[in-house]
Write a protein that holds these residues in place. Structure first.
Motif, mmCIF file in Angstrom:
data_model
loop_
_atom_site.group_PDB
_atom_site.id
_atom_site.type_symbol
_atom_site.label_atom_id
_atom_site.label_comp_id
_atom_site.label_asym_id
_atom_site.label_seq_id
_atom_site.Cartn_x
_atom_site.Cartn_y
_atom_site.Cartn_z
ATOM 1 N N GLY A 240 -8.380 0.258 -13.834
ATOM 2 C CA GLY A 240 -8.790 0.527 -15.200
ATOM 3 C C GLY A 240 -7.686 1.115 -16.058
ATOM 4 N N SER A 241 -8.062 1.483 -17.271
ATOM 5 C CA SER A 241 -7.131 2.044 -18.244
ATOM 6 C C SER A 241 -7.859 3.127 -19.036
ATOM 7 N N VAL A 242 -7.125 3.843 -19.879
ATOM 8 C CA VAL A 242 -7.715 4.923 -20.668
ATOM 9 C C VAL A 242 -8.702 4.344 -21.679
ATOM 10 N N LYS A 243 -9.919 4.890 -21.684
ATOM 11 C CA LYS A 243 -10.959 4.435 -22.600
ATOM 12 C C LYS A 243 -11.733 5.629 -23.139
ATOM 13 N N LEU A 244 -12.298 5.476 -24.306
ATOM 14 C CA LEU A 244 -13.132 6.511 -24.906
ATOM 15 C C LEU A 244 -14.539 6.437 -24.329
ATOM 16 N N ARG A 245 -15.060 7.592 -23.883
ATOM 17 C CA ARG A 245 -16.442 7.700 -23.436
ATOM 18 C C ARG A 245 -17.195 8.577 -24.422
ATOM 19 N N LYS A 246 -18.025 7.949 -25.225
ATOM 20 C CA LYS A 246 -18.803 8.682 -26.223
ATOM 21 C C LYS A 246 -20.047 9.320 -25.629
ATOM 22 N N ASP A 247 -20.414 8.925 -24.396
ATOM 23 C CA ASP A 247 -21.633 9.450 -23.775
ATOM 24 C C ASP A 247 -21.431 10.833 -23.175
ATOM 25 N N VAL A 248 -20.203 11.325 -23.149
ATOM 26 C CA VAL A 248 -19.916 12.642 -22.578
ATOM 27 C C VAL A 248 -19.848 13.659 -23.710
ATOM 28 N N SER A 249 -20.726 14.655 -23.654
ATOM 29 C CA SER A 249 -20.809 15.637 -24.735
ATOM 30 C C SER A 249 -20.138 16.956 -24.395
ATOM 31 N N ASN A 250 -19.557 17.047 -23.183
ATOM 32 C CA ASN A 250 -19.054 18.333 -22.707
ATOM 33 C C ASN A 250 -17.542 18.481 -22.789
ATOM 34 N N VAL A 252 -13.594 18.728 -24.716
ATOM 35 C CA VAL A 252 -12.894 19.711 -25.539
ATOM 36 C C VAL A 252 -13.366 19.653 -26.984
ATOM 37 N N TYR A 253 -13.719 18.451 -27.441
ATOM 38 C CA TYR A 253 -14.180 18.255 -28.820
ATOM 39 C C TYR A 253 -15.605 17.717 -28.786
ATOM 40 N N PRO A 254 -16.601 18.593 -28.688
ATOM 41 C CA PRO A 254 -17.992 18.163 -28.541
ATOM 42 C C PRO A 254 -18.395 17.153 -29.617
ATOM 43 N N GLY A 255 -19.071 16.097 -29.153
ATOM 44 C CA GLY A 255 -19.536 15.064 -30.055
ATOM 45 C C GLY A 255 -18.539 13.961 -30.302
ATOM 46 N N GLU A 256 -17.281 14.156 -29.927
ATOM 47 C CA GLU A 256 -16.251 13.142 -30.171
ATOM 48 C C GLU A 256 -15.933 12.308 -28.939
ATOM 49 N N GLY A 257 -16.509 12.654 -27.803
ATOM 50 C CA GLY A 257 -16.245 11.912 -26.586
ATOM 51 C C GLY A 257 -14.978 12.375 -25.894
ATOM 52 N N VAL A 258 -14.653 11.695 -24.796
ATOM 53 C CA VAL A 258 -13.481 12.038 -23.976
ATOM 54 C C VAL A 258 -12.743 10.751 -23.611
ATOM 55 N N HIS A 259 -11.515 10.900 -23.118
ATOM 56 C CA HIS A 259 -10.659 9.746 -22.847
ATOM 57 C C HIS A 259 -10.181 9.743 -21.393
ATOM 58 N N PRO A 260 -11.022 9.424 -20.423
ATOM 59 C CA PRO A 260 -10.538 9.309 -19.049
ATOM 60 C C PRO A 260 -9.812 7.989 -18.835
ATOM 61 N N GLY A 261 -8.919 7.976 -17.851
ATOM 62 C CA GLY A 261 -8.259 6.721 -17.521
ATOM 63 C C GLY A 261 -6.984 6.892 -16.732
ATOM 64 N N ALA A 262 -6.547 5.786 -16.154
ATOM 65 C CA ALA A 262 -5.472 5.793 -15.171
ATOM 66 C C ALA A 262 -4.090 5.946 -15.791
ATOM 67 N N ASN A 263 -3.218 6.611 -15.029
ATOM 68 C CA ASN A 263 -1.783 6.624 -15.268
ATOM 69 C C ASN A 263 -1.128 6.374 -13.912
ATOM 70 N N PRO A 264 -0.724 5.132 -13.607
ATOM 71 C CA PRO A 264 -0.239 4.805 -12.263
ATOM 72 C C PRO A 264 0.922 5.663 -11.792
ATOM 73 N N ALA A 265 1.867 5.977 -12.677
ATOM 74 C CA ALA A 265 3.012 6.784 -12.267
ATOM 75 C C ALA A 265 2.572 8.191 -11.892
ATOM 76 N N ALA A 266 1.688 8.788 -12.694
ATOM 77 C CA ALA A 266 1.191 10.133 -12.395
ATOM 78 C C ALA A 266 0.381 10.122 -11.108
ATOM 79 N N ARG A 267 -0.404 9.088 -10.920
ATOM 80 C CA ARG A 267 -1.202 8.986 -9.698
ATOM 81 C C ARG A 267 -0.305 8.948 -8.466
ATOM 82 N N SER A 268 0.746 8.148 -8.501
ATOM 83 C CA SER A 268 1.636 8.042 -7.356
ATOM 84 C C SER A 268 2.312 9.368 -7.043
ATOM 85 N N LEU A 269 2.749 10.074 -8.071
ATOM 86 C CA LEU A 269 3.389 11.366 -7.848
ATOM 87 C C LEU A 269 2.374 12.388 -7.344
ATOM 88 N N ALA A 270 1.154 12.372 -7.889
ATOM 89 C CA ALA A 270 0.114 13.292 -7.422
ATOM 90 C C ALA A 270 -0.223 13.032 -5.956
#
Length: 283
Positions: A240-250, A252-270
């Motif tokens: 996957g990739s970074v996408k906006l999730r409007k269904d999450v209300s919890n 940093v910015y309530p009501g605006e959604g959140v942006h989860p998603g992959a960063n392959p380079a960060a994942r490999s280093l982690a």
């Protein structure tokens, strides 16, 4: 110093685990009681030979399973990738399911105050999993690790806070705790003091569980903290990739959604950092 040299070796092969293998490992279903009386379901993955240690992996608010696509009903891609990688390293992995045994599918879209499952239940489950593994004939009770993502990362903190009587009384303790992008504000408010070494893996741009409180917590308790540039919540997802999730209300910015998603380079280093930490902890 040993960790540093080992990490340099791992980073040279940083993209080895960049995608799901063609033949994903299959887990065994096991059951054990949690402290609140719930009977937990968990998935146990065992390496071919005697495990070098056991990792107990705690899912986030979305639960263990993929909710759609070809993997629907199976471990989601992030959990499966972690299971495969840890098995390759010679570790056993246990994934407790804190949601479906309690009749809950997911927590992400629920407001925090309305959730029926919080860190009390997650802590009960994590401690019960540690105790269950420690009793198994194949396990070394001195080589246990806790790993968690987001809500499960917060559970890692809750289950390693030595100021809680339940944690202090626990016989089976992890030798290391690793949390991907947990919420750290509640832990700080509770006066968190870890009963083991702690590694926090955070996304610089995380607008679901912001890295700031965890950076502060890390400084306060002497944890290892790594913040990955240009990375959001769920940066270690192998698909996957970074996408906006409007269904999450919890977020940093309530009501605006959140942006989860992959960063392959960060994942490999982690992943490299995680392998290095486990290597040192399980020696």
């Amino acid at each position: 110093m040993k960790l540093h040299h080992y990490l340099l070796t791992l980073v040279s092969a940083v993209f080895v685990f960049g995608s799901l293998p063609a033949l994903a490992a299959q887990g065994q279903e096991v059951h054990f009681p949690s402290a609140d009386g719930s009977t937990l379901l968990a998935w146990l993955f065992m390496p071919e030979h005697a495990p070098l240690g056991t990792v107990i992996a705690l899912h986030g608010c979305g639960g263990l399973y993929a909710s759609s696509g070809a993997r629907q009903g199976e471990l989601n891609a992030r959990h499966q990738a972690m299971a495969d990688m840890l098995l390759e390293q010679g570790y056993a992995v246990l994934f407790p399911d804190s949601l479906t045994p309690r009749g809950v599918r997911e927590l992400c879209s629920q407001k925090i105050g309305a959730r029926n499952i919080d860190q009390t239940e997650r802590r009960h489950d994590a401690l019960a999993a540690l105790e269950w593994v420690a009793r198994q004939s194949w396990a070394n009770p001195r080589k246990l690790a806790l790993l968690g993502w987001s809500h499960g990362g917060s559970a890692v903190l809750s289950a390693t806070h030595q100021g809680r009587k339940q944690v202090a009384a626990q016989a089976a303790k992890p030798v290391v705790a690793i949390a991907f992008y947990p919420g750290c504000s509640a832990a700080r408010k509770a006066g968190y003091q870890p009963n083991t070494r702690l590694l926090l893996l955070l996304g610089e741009k995380d607008d679901w569980t912001a890295p700031g409180p965890c950076q502060t917590l890390g400084r306060e308790v002497g944890a290892q903290v790594h913040v990955f540039a240009d990375s959001y919540h769920d940066f270690d997802n192998p698909v996957g990739s970074v996408k906006l999730r409007k269904d999450v209300s919890n977020g940093v910015y309530p009501g605006e959604g959140v942006h989860p998603g992959a960063n392959p380079a960060a994942r490999s280093l982690a992943y490299a950092l995680l392998r290095a930490e486990l290597k040192v902890a399980f020696e």
